[in-house]
Design a protein around this motif. Sequence first.
Motif, PDB file in Angstrom:
ATOM      1  N   THR A 139       0.829  -1.209   0.000  1.00 42.86           N
ATOM      2  CA  THR A 139       0.000   0.000   0.000  1.00 42.86           C
ATOM      3  C   THR A 139       0.863   1.260   0.000  1.00 42.86           C
ATOM      4  OG1 THR A 139      -1.773  -1.128   1.157  1.00 42.86           O
ATOM      5  CG2 THR A 139      -1.775   1.271   1.261  1.00 42.86           C
ATOM      6  N   ASN A 171      -1.722  -1.077  -4.084  1.00 44.71           N
ATOM      7  CA  ASN A 171      -2.927  -0.374  -3.651  1.00 44.71           C
ATOM      8  C   ASN A 171      -2.549   1.060  -3.280  1.00 44.71           C
ATOM      9  OD1 ASN A 171      -4.590  -2.715  -3.748  1.00 44.71           O
ATOM     10  ND2 ASN A 171      -3.779  -3.357  -1.766  1.00 44.71           N
ATOM     11  N   ILE A 192      -3.866   4.610  -1.233  1.00 44.59           N
ATOM     12  CA  ILE A 192      -4.798   5.357  -0.383  1.00 44.59           C
ATOM     13  C   ILE A 192      -4.401   6.828  -0.461  1.00 44.59           C
ATOM     14  CG2 ILE A 192      -5.557   5.779   1.988  1.00 44.59           C
ATOM     15  CD1 ILE A 192      -5.117   2.822   2.601  1.00 44.59           C
ATOM     16  N   LEU A 198      -4.977  10.690   0.896  1.00 44.61           N
ATOM     17  CA  LEU A 198      -5.500  11.412   2.057  1.00 44.61           C
ATOM     18  C   LEU A 198      -5.175  12.902   1.954  1.00 44.61           C
ATOM     19  CD1 LEU A 198      -6.902  10.972   4.846  1.00 44.61           C
ATOM     20  CD2 LEU A 198      -4.620  10.953   5.823  1.00 44.61           C
ATOM     21  N   TYR A 242      -0.364   1.770   8.410  1.00 47.23           N
ATOM     22  CA  TYR A 242      -1.275   1.327   7.352  1.00 47.23           C
ATOM     23  C   TYR A 242      -0.615   1.327   5.985  1.00 47.23           C
ATOM     24  CZ  TYR A 242      -4.502   2.842  11.060  1.00 47.23           C
ATOM     25  OH  TYR A 242      -5.142   3.047  12.249  1.00 47.23           O
ATOM     26  N   MET A 282     -20.199   7.517  -7.865  1.00 51.44           N
ATOM     27  CA  MET A 282     -20.124   6.141  -7.387  1.00 51.44           C
ATOM     28  C   MET A 282     -20.416   5.139  -8.494  1.00 51.44           C
ATOM     29  SD  MET A 282     -21.815   6.340  -3.556  1.00 51.44           S
ATOM     30  CE  MET A 282     -21.293   4.679  -3.092  1.00 51.44           C
ATOM     31  N   GLN A 324     -17.509   4.843 -11.007  1.00 51.86           N
ATOM     32  CA  GLN A 324     -16.418   4.076 -10.388  1.00 51.86           C
ATOM     33  C   GLN A 324     -16.740   2.584 -10.405  1.00 51.86           C
ATOM     34  OE1 GLN A 324     -14.278   5.390  -6.635  1.00 51.86           O
ATOM     35  NE2 GLN A 324     -15.720   7.065  -6.736  1.00 51.86           N
ATOM     36  N   LEU A 348     -14.680  -0.406 -12.204  1.00 51.43           N
ATOM     37  CA  LEU A 348     -14.118  -1.504 -11.414  1.00 51.43           C
ATOM     38  C   LEU A 348     -14.667  -2.836 -11.910  1.00 51.43           C
ATOM     39  CD1 LEU A 348     -14.354   0.215  -7.918  1.00 51.43           C
ATOM     40  CD2 LEU A 348     -12.233  -0.299  -9.154  1.00 51.43           C
ATOM     41  N   ARG A 361     -10.676   5.879   8.315  1.00 44.94           N
ATOM     42  CA  ARG A 361     -10.641   5.966   6.857  1.00 44.94           C
ATOM     43  C   ARG A 361      -9.560   5.057   6.276  1.00 44.94           C
ATOM     44  NH1 ARG A 361     -12.019  10.410   3.520  1.00 44.94           N
ATOM     45  NH2 ARG A 361     -12.509  11.668   5.348  1.00 44.94           N
ATOM     46  N   MET A 362      -8.356   5.179   6.793  1.00 44.01           N
ATOM     47  CA  MET A 362      -7.242   4.429   6.215  1.00 44.01           C
ATOM     48  C   MET A 362      -7.289   2.963   6.602  1.00 44.01           C
ATOM     49  SD  MET A 362      -4.019   7.093   6.502  1.00 44.01           S
ATOM     50  CE  MET A 362      -2.939   6.115   5.458  1.00 44.01           C
ATOM     51  N   SER A 363      -7.570   2.667   7.853  1.00 40.86           N
ATOM     52  CA  SER A 363      -7.495   1.273   8.301  1.00 40.86           C
ATOM     53  C   SER A 363      -8.620   0.440   7.686  1.00 40.86           C
ATOM     54  CB  SER A 363      -7.550   1.195   9.829  1.00 40.86           C
ATOM     55  OG  SER A 363      -8.771   1.707  10.326  1.00 40.86           O
ATOM     56  N   GLN A 405     -10.075   1.036   4.743  1.00 42.08           N
ATOM     57  CA  GLN A 405      -9.663   0.827   3.348  1.00 42.08           C
ATOM     58  C   GLN A 405      -8.658  -0.313   3.259  1.00 42.08           C
ATOM     59  OE1 GLN A 405      -8.765   4.190   0.487  1.00 42.08           O
ATOM     60  NE2 GLN A 405      -9.245   5.447   2.252  1.00 42.08           N
ATOM     61  N   LYS A 406      -7.651  -0.246   4.124  1.00 42.81           N
ATOM     62  CA  LYS A 406      -6.596  -1.270   4.097  1.00 42.81           C
ATOM     63  C   LYS A 406      -7.193  -2.648   4.363  1.00 42.81           C
ATOM     64  CE  LYS A 406      -1.964  -2.186   4.670  1.00 42.81           C
ATOM     65  NZ  LYS A 406      -1.866  -3.362   3.786  1.00 42.81           N
ATOM     66  N   LEU A 412      -9.006  -3.815   1.242  1.00 41.70           N
ATOM     67  CA  LEU A 412      -8.053  -4.169   0.180  1.00 41.70           C
ATOM     68  C   LEU A 412      -7.376  -5.492   0.506  1.00 41.70           C
ATOM     69  CD1 LEU A 412      -6.576  -0.586  -0.345  1.00 41.70           C
ATOM     70  CD2 LEU A 412      -8.003  -1.835  -1.981  1.00 41.70           C
ATOM     71  N   ASN A 442     -13.036  -3.970  -3.640  1.00 37.89           N
ATOM     72  CA  ASN A 442     -12.934  -2.614  -4.154  1.00 37.89           C
ATOM     73  C   ASN A 442     -13.455  -1.650  -3.093  1.00 37.89           C
ATOM     74  OD1 ASN A 442     -12.079  -3.429  -6.774  1.00 37.89           O
ATOM     75  ND2 ASN A 442     -14.194  -3.933  -7.279  1.00 37.89           N
ATOM     76  N   ILE A 478     -14.836   2.382  -2.424  1.00 37.21           N
ATOM     77  CA  ILE A 478     -15.225   3.726  -2.867  1.00 37.21           C
ATOM     78  C   ILE A 478     -15.358   4.587  -1.616  1.00 37.21           C
ATOM     79  CG2 ILE A 478     -17.071   5.095  -3.906  1.00 37.21           C
ATOM     80  CD1 ILE A 478     -17.715   2.743  -5.736  1.00 37.21           C
TER      81      ILE A 478
END
Lengths: 316, 316, 316
Positions: free
Chosen positions: A38, A64, A66, A68, A103, B52, B55, B59, C51-53, C55-56, C59, C64, C66
């Motif tokens: 990531t 991947n 991310i 921010l 992360y 959305m 996207q 995907l 937000r980040m964790s 997403q991670k 993934l 996917n 959004i």
Amino acid sequence: MKLFSSVNDVKDVPALVARALQLKQNPYAHQHLGKNKTLSLVFLNPSLRTRMSTQKAALNLGMNVIVLNIDKEGWALELRDNVIMNGTTVEHIREAAGVMGEYSDIIGVRSFPGLKDREEDYSESIFNKFVEFCKVPVVSLESATRHPLQSLADLVTIEELKTKARPKVVLTWAPHIKALPQAVPNSFAEWMCKADVDFTIAHPAGYELCADFTNGATITHNQDEAIKDADFIYVKNWSAYEPYGAVTGGNEGWMLTNAKLDAVAPNAKVMHCLPVRRDLELSSEILDGPKSVVIHEAGNRVWAAQAVLKQMLETL
Amino acid sequence: MKLFSSVNDVKDVPALVARALQLKQNPYAHQHLGKNKTLSLVFLNPSLRTRMSTQKAALNLGMNVIVLNIDKEGWALELRDNVIMNGTTVEHIREAAGVMGEYSDIIGVRSFPGLKDREEDYSESIFNKFVEFCKVPVVSLESATRHPLQSLADLVTIEELKTKARPKVVLTWAPHIKALPQAVPNSFAEWMCKADVDFTIAHPAGYELCADFTNGATITHNQDEAIKDADFIYVKNWSAYEPYGAVTGGNEGWMLTNAKLDAVAPNAKVMHCLPVRRDLELSSEILDGPKSVVIHEAGNRVWAAQAVLKQMLETL
Amino acid sequence: MKLFSSVNDVKDVPALVARALQLKQNPYAHQHLGKNKTLSLVFLNPSLRTRMSTQKAALNLGMNVIVLNIDKEGWALELRDNVIMNGTTVEHIREAAGVMGEYSDIIGVRSFPGLKDREEDYSESIFNKFVEFCKVPVVSLESATRHPLQSLADLVTIEELKTKARPKVVLTWAPHIKALPQAVPNSFAEWMCKADVDFTIAHPAGYELCADFTNGATITHNQDEAIKDADFIYVKNWSAYEPYGAVTGGNEGWMLTNAKLDAVAPNAKVMHCLPVRRDLELSSEILDGPKSVVIHEAGNRVWAAQAVLKQMLETL
């Protein structure tokens, strides 16, 4: 490679340039390297080219990504140490960077200078705190004093488009109405000083760059003389290093035009990092004409970023 | 397909609708087409459904997606030509679009009209500059005068839910407190005029749409008469075309209610592109009742976008 | 699992904690589960860790993702029912949630409380409307009264770092200058009350939490007594439950320092959900010292989210 913040982090500059050009020919050959890795791109400031090209580079490598926009999407960051946080900032950069490192396999960070306190900006305190506290490899997406992914893309572009072994490259100051950072010219200068080019910097009196970045360059206040027979002319505004952040008027004549090019540099290719203010920094006639390579140069941002990320992935 | 900006860019409308419905049955069958291809979605304005659903469509096709809220995350864009950029704009659309094309295989762009200068809006100058300068295939995510992905999804929805070969479809104006663009009604009208439906437009006097979009439609100022025995009623507000952007009061009675439907159109399905202001444009009782298909219609945005993207990927 | 909004949605808490720790050892083993599945993360408020964790985590599971900052990137949301939408809100949560459900297999939602109307906040009306109208599984990314992904990560951290079978865990109030929600302490309390720990809550008089969340906890106004011999001290500010949202001064002495720890809890590990205001809520000396586990704890947010998402994917 654990850090990409300046040309000094690169052991072999020509090899890195060559790798970028190889990736341009074969972008998708290394997707095993990025699998389940990531890249987090952290922006404290606006970004178009860096944002998109670095995402594209990482996706090409199978990573991947991310993204921010930290101050808008996260929390207002405290950047100073030893303050009681009873004001408007909500999270300290020490925790924010530390958490993002948890992360991320690689982090890219953009943090512009304040242009108020030269010592603080030139200490790169914000960028360096990210590096210190996130504990993963970091790529500069432009810091207070440098923009190395841009400079690498610039060198890749010169290498790709040059028509002689050792081209003449000129960095020329351009007019602007706002105080802009010195990051792009500093960085371009330090990369050109390490490249196999004949390098000249031209600017009005008072716009001398910090000497740490210009060692080996010819420096002049005469734009016409500087650009004579140039192969590449890199156009960029910057504010003064001394007094720090100053903008003095009366230099409108420094805007590059076709008349100037036709007179002394008929074969020059014109570069700019973008964004560019048309007919203030650089004339529309050049941007819309055949001498401009600015879009091509921006396209090379992908391969510069991909070469750096690839090297980082190989040493994770 | 290199451009999707209006129904005129589609060679075979029924085939495109059929393809969307096929993709709905089998969304993941074409991921080889999108592998290592990048869709950039560029927003100059807010977006929920388009953001959305496009996207998701990309995907589903195996593409990478980069989303850019350009004025917030990038730089303030200059949209006019021949201006000295010494004001608040930082980057010209010529460079911005050109650069984005370097990083993208397909670009989607959303740019709303200003509703001040009709000639400018109806020339689609912003959208057309993107198309001209980015040099890659472009999908409209709603431009000044059209919203073709919405209209395609609307036609897909009608095709999917119709109970007779040639349904009666009515576009009816709805009240609002703000001046809204004509893009959705223009676009819906031009798609319906090319579809195998009996198409009527109803609006108060003064809200005539530009005739370029309504050729073949029955147009009336009598809502009750228009919606009589309708199979589909498409509800939407728009501001006047002449005088451009005007909003006149006194038309609150145009809000659709169950009483109106029960009286003259008991079998009608009610559509809206969303967002909708409840009990101003459209009554809650309809939105929360069985006649509304607005959520289903929004869901079809995915398949409309996927059909268009698939066709573009096939011709890259 | 169709809903993750509180500890009450979890059938077997120890099993969920164990699963999170297994995923930490083997993060990429379940990517078949997430293939072609979309997680939409909808933010009505700022977020960094969540937000980040999340997403991670998604993934890692092959999903996917959004991300939507809905009020900034979409439309201003109306959250109340039975209002004529003739003000500043453009889209009702009923439509917005319904539409997002069309594009998503799982939705994560963050919606903070207003801290004005306790009954409204504690009814979780916003979060519950999302759940009701989106019609797909929903994960809370922090709602008005709870932050269950944080609490699960906290319990995972305690399970991972504990040195005795039944550790002593203390939640201690900390000073702040703003009125903060009770979501984190409520949630931490209800998870600890269901875990195999000795759990104490310490706060100044007037900061009693709602009793629904603290059943089984020892509650005291004496911080020194509370933290005596603690294994884990969880530091967090919150505003009063009664009068709702009140902040009373004079409690600066509640900030945890090394002196306090050395005196009565020399082996305690210090936790905080972050963001933390340094030297207001918690002393820098602790955050920068060996007793702090806050970064490690934030890292565990990935495995908490991944355990929840995995369980949801298994029941789609």
